[in-house]
Design a protein around this motif. Structure first.
Motif, PDB file in Angstrom:
ATOM      1  N   THR A 177       0.124   2.781   3.168  1.00  9.66           N
ATOM      2  CA  THR A 177       0.321   1.522   3.890  1.00  9.66           C
ATOM      3  C   THR A 177       0.592   1.787   5.364  1.00  9.66           C
ATOM      4  O   THR A 177       0.052   1.103   6.247  1.00  9.66           O
ATOM      5  CB  THR A 177       1.474   0.713   3.279  1.00  9.66           C
ATOM      6  N   GLY A 178       1.412   2.803   5.639  1.00  8.43           N
ATOM      7  CA  GLY A 178       1.667   3.166   7.029  1.00  8.43           C
ATOM      8  C   GLY A 178       0.414   3.620   7.746  1.00  8.43           C
ATOM      9  O   GLY A 178       0.195   3.282   8.911  1.00  8.43           O
ATOM     10  N   ALA A 179      -0.443   4.370   7.039  1.00  9.91           N
ATOM     11  CA  ALA A 179      -1.679   4.864   7.658  1.00  9.91           C
ATOM     12  C   ALA A 179      -2.622   3.725   8.010  1.00  9.91           C
ATOM     13  O   ALA A 179      -3.166   3.667   9.119  1.00  9.91           O
ATOM     14  CB  ALA A 179      -2.364   5.857   6.725  1.00  9.91           C
ATOM     15  N   TYR A 180      -2.832   2.793   7.068  1.00 10.56           N
ATOM     16  CA  TYR A 180      -3.782   1.726   7.391  1.00 10.56           C
ATOM     17  C   TYR A 180      -3.181   0.714   8.355  1.00 10.56           C
ATOM     18  O   TYR A 180      -3.895   0.117   9.170  1.00 10.56           O
ATOM     19  CB  TYR A 180      -4.341   1.071   6.118  1.00 10.56           C
ATOM     20  N   THR A 181      -1.865   0.533   8.321  1.00 10.42           N
ATOM     21  CA  THR A 181      -1.234  -0.349   9.310  1.00 10.42           C
ATOM     22  C   THR A 181      -1.318   0.259  10.704  1.00 10.42           C
ATOM     23  O   THR A 181      -1.527  -0.445  11.696  1.00 10.42           O
ATOM     24  CB  THR A 181       0.234  -0.612   8.934  1.00 10.42           C
ATOM     25  N   MET A 182      -1.183   1.570  10.779  1.00 12.87           N
ATOM     26  CA  MET A 182      -1.328   2.251  12.062  1.00 12.87           C
ATOM     27  C   MET A 182      -2.764   2.125  12.573  1.00 12.87           C
ATOM     28  O   MET A 182      -2.992   1.915  13.768  1.00 12.87           O
ATOM     29  CB  MET A 182      -0.942   3.716  11.932  1.00 12.87           C
ATOM     30  N   LEU A 302       2.584   0.552  21.506  1.00 10.24           N
ATOM     31  CA  LEU A 302       3.924   0.989  21.128  1.00 10.24           C
ATOM     32  C   LEU A 302       4.221   0.676  19.663  1.00 10.24           C
ATOM     33  O   LEU A 302       5.110   1.279  19.060  1.00 10.24           O
ATOM     34  CB  LEU A 302       4.967   0.323  22.028  1.00 10.24           C
ATOM     35  N   GLY A 303       3.454  -0.260  19.113  1.00  6.71           N
ATOM     36  CA  GLY A 303       3.647  -0.596  17.707  1.00  6.71           C
ATOM     37  C   GLY A 303       3.023   0.393  16.746  1.00  6.71           C
ATOM     38  O   GLY A 303       3.280   0.334  15.544  1.00  6.71           O
ATOM     39  N   VAL A 304       2.185   1.339  17.251  1.00  7.55           N
ATOM     40  CA  VAL A 304       1.535   2.307  16.374  1.00  7.55           C
ATOM     41  C   VAL A 304       2.553   3.188  15.649  1.00  7.55           C
ATOM     42  O   VAL A 304       2.520   3.292  14.417  1.00  7.55           O
ATOM     43  CB  VAL A 304       0.514   3.161  17.160  1.00  7.55           C
ATOM     44  N   PRO A 305       3.483   3.853  16.359  1.00 12.19           N
ATOM     45  CA  PRO A 305       4.479   4.644  15.616  1.00 12.19           C
ATOM     46  C   PRO A 305       5.385   3.773  14.751  1.00 12.19           C
ATOM     47  O   PRO A 305       5.827   4.218  13.686  1.00 12.19           O
ATOM     48  CB  PRO A 305       5.273   5.352  16.725  1.00 12.19           C
ATOM     49  N   VAL A 306       5.655   2.548  15.190  1.00  6.05           N
ATOM     50  CA  VAL A 306       6.454   1.644  14.371  1.00  6.05           C
ATOM     51  C   VAL A 306       5.731   1.333  13.065  1.00  6.05           C
ATOM     52  O   VAL A 306       6.332   1.310  11.984  1.00  6.05           O
ATOM     53  CB  VAL A 306       6.757   0.336  15.139  1.00  6.05           C
ATOM     54  N   ALA A 307       4.421   1.122  13.153  1.00  8.08           N
ATOM     55  CA  ALA A 307       3.625   0.823  11.962  1.00  8.08           C
ATOM     56  C   ALA A 307       3.617   1.992  10.990  1.00  8.08           C
ATOM     57  O   ALA A 307       3.561   1.785   9.764  1.00  8.08           O
ATOM     58  CB  ALA A 307       2.195   0.474  12.376  1.00  8.08           C
ATOM     59  N   LEU A 308       3.664   3.211  11.491  1.00  5.40           N
ATOM     60  CA  LEU A 308       3.676   4.374  10.618  1.00  5.40           C
ATOM     61  C   LEU A 308       5.058   4.607  10.013  1.00  5.40           C
ATOM     62  O   LEU A 308       5.173   5.000   8.844  1.00  5.40           O
ATOM     63  CB  LEU A 308       3.245   5.614  11.407  1.00  5.40           C
TER      64      LEU A 308
END
Length: 442
Positions: A177-182, A302-308
């Motif tokens: 989920t973290g990978a596809y959200t990222m 900035l949301g990329v690391p948050v998404a992961l």
């Protein structure tokens, strides 16, 4: 091997008849049907299928917001080029949520009849075709209609991804989920940041929007062999033995389902309002169009690391309360900063806003955490997202109306603060671990 359905003796004849198990509360994790098992085994083999499924999911995720944020960055140019009024611009920015709500609700029906891979082939094709058609027209109505076609593909994919995680990667839910959200966040960021430069390089806003059709076409490719494989597996399994129907899960009859829908709706309301209007807010504060687009892209970058990170945190915490309160605090401070000092503290407000938008990966992860089965996941995903997008549709529209009526951003931001309070209340309801199947109304 899948156990046979329960046999019940007929009092009069002594013969046996079969029926599917329906008490989800007593049977927390019903076994998959033979069709589902065959499709999962054939489409999800670790050596080939698993990697292909994961690659396909990531490519789909890259496309899920690019068509929306690229339009947000170029909204001023599109309004001028097509002669859109303020109300029509509000409709265009609201269209994603309308499409996601109406068409997302059909996804469980589609999945019961067709393999998810086949559905995704059609969905990504619709996205690619719609993006091409909307940039070759001079008609505002045709632009809206073809945008709706593109968004229909996104709507279906939105619902399917949490189910595919549960089905193919049940023991790595947080990681996948973290990978596809990222990937989703990355696509959002790149589209927002590059839409204006691409448009300027080619001398037209049409290039800045149309370029993303190629990415959608690329996302079709992994699902074609998976669709063919799943179709063959379904035919073989159906011809071999009768399949027991899985129990229907109805989130609309549960408190958890409604809390998930409200939380999803409230966070999406603010998310789509931001994607549609944040660049305009920074333009009004005195930033150049290119800089305003970069600031919008900064929220998603900035949301990329948050998404992961968010799915991993959500999967490890027993209660989600700390995450719910923390995300609320970040968003609230950012909104106040945008209202009081949008130019002076722009970078800080963008950073805090990015942290606050971590509510999106949180709710996507929670969909998988609050369902025991693939059937429960797709039902909860469809209900939470389709109902949530009905709520979210108010965001860009009301922000546009308030902005046009007042000529400023104080009233729109006040509206977003009210939505944030509603989001927090719903978040406290979904924070406690439980499963939608256990709350099913008999």
């Amino acid at each position: 091997m899948t156990p046979p359905p329960t046999a019940i003796a007929e009092p009069a004849t002594g013969t046996a008849r079969t029926r599917p198990t329906v008490d989800v509360a007593r049977t927390p994790a019903p076994a998959p049907t033979l069709v589902e098992k065959a499709e999962t085994e054939k489409a999800g083999r670790p050596a080939t299928g698993g990697l292909l499924v994961l690659a396909g999911m990531l490519l789909v995720a890259l496309n899920l917001r690019a068509a929306v944020t690229s339009l947000g960055a170029l909204l001023g140019e599109v309004r001028t080029g097509l002669g859109l009024s303020g109300a029509m611009a509000g409709l265009v920015t609201t269209l994603p949520t309308i499409a996601f709500a109406g068409l997302g609700a059909l996804t469980p029906w589609l999945v019961r009849r067709y393999a998810p891979a086949r559905v995704l082939v059609v969905a990504m094709t619709a996205l690619a075709v719609g993006q091409v058609l909307r940039v070759v027209t001079d008609s505002a109505l045709v632009f809206v209609a073809t945008s709706a076609l593109a968004l229909a593909g996104i709507a279906v994919a939105n619902i399917l991804l949490p189910m595919l995680v549960k089905q193919h990667f049940p023991h790595r839910t947080g990681l996948v989920t973290g990978a596809y959200t990222m990937a989703l966040t990355t696509g959002t960021t790149v589209a927002a940041a590059s839409a204006v430069p691409v448009a300027h390089a080619f001398g037209s806003w049409r290039a800045g929007l149309g370029v993303w059709a190629g990415l959608a076409a690329l996302a079709v490719l992994p699902w074609v062999p998976l669709a063919l494989r799943a179709r063959a597996a379904r035919r073989a399994a159906t011809g071999a033995v009768a399949v027991a129907a899985p129990a229907r899960v109805r989130p609309a009859r549960t408190r958890l389902g409604w809390a998930m829908a409200v939380y999803f709706g409230a966070q999406s309301l603010s998310g789509y309002a931001i994607m549609g209007w944040l660049a305009q807010l920074f333009r009004d504060a005195g930033f150049r169009p290119e800089t305003a687009g970069l600031l919008l892209a900064g929220v998603t970058a900035l949301g990329v690391p948050v998404a992961l990170l968010m799915p991993t945190l959500a999967g490890r915490l027993r209660t989600l309360r700390p995450l719910v309160f923390g995300l609320t605090a970040f968003s609230a401070v950012s909104y106040l900063g945008l209202a009081l000092a949008p130019r002076g503290g722009a970078l800080l407000w963008v950073a805090l806003l990015a942290l606050g938008q971590g509510a999106f990966p949180l709710i996507l992860t929670t969909i998988g955490l609050r369902a025991r089965t693939a059937e429960g996941t797709v039902a909860l995903s469809a209900f939470a997202q389709s109902t949530g997008y009905v709520i979210a549709a108010l965001g860009p529209l009301l922000v546009g109306v308030l902005y046009e009526a007042t000529g400023g951003w104080t009233a729109p931001i006040g509206f977003l603060l009210v939505a944030l309070a509603v989001q927090t209340g719903a978040g406290l309801v979904i924070a406690r671990p439980r499963f939608v199947e256990d709350e099913r109304t008999r």
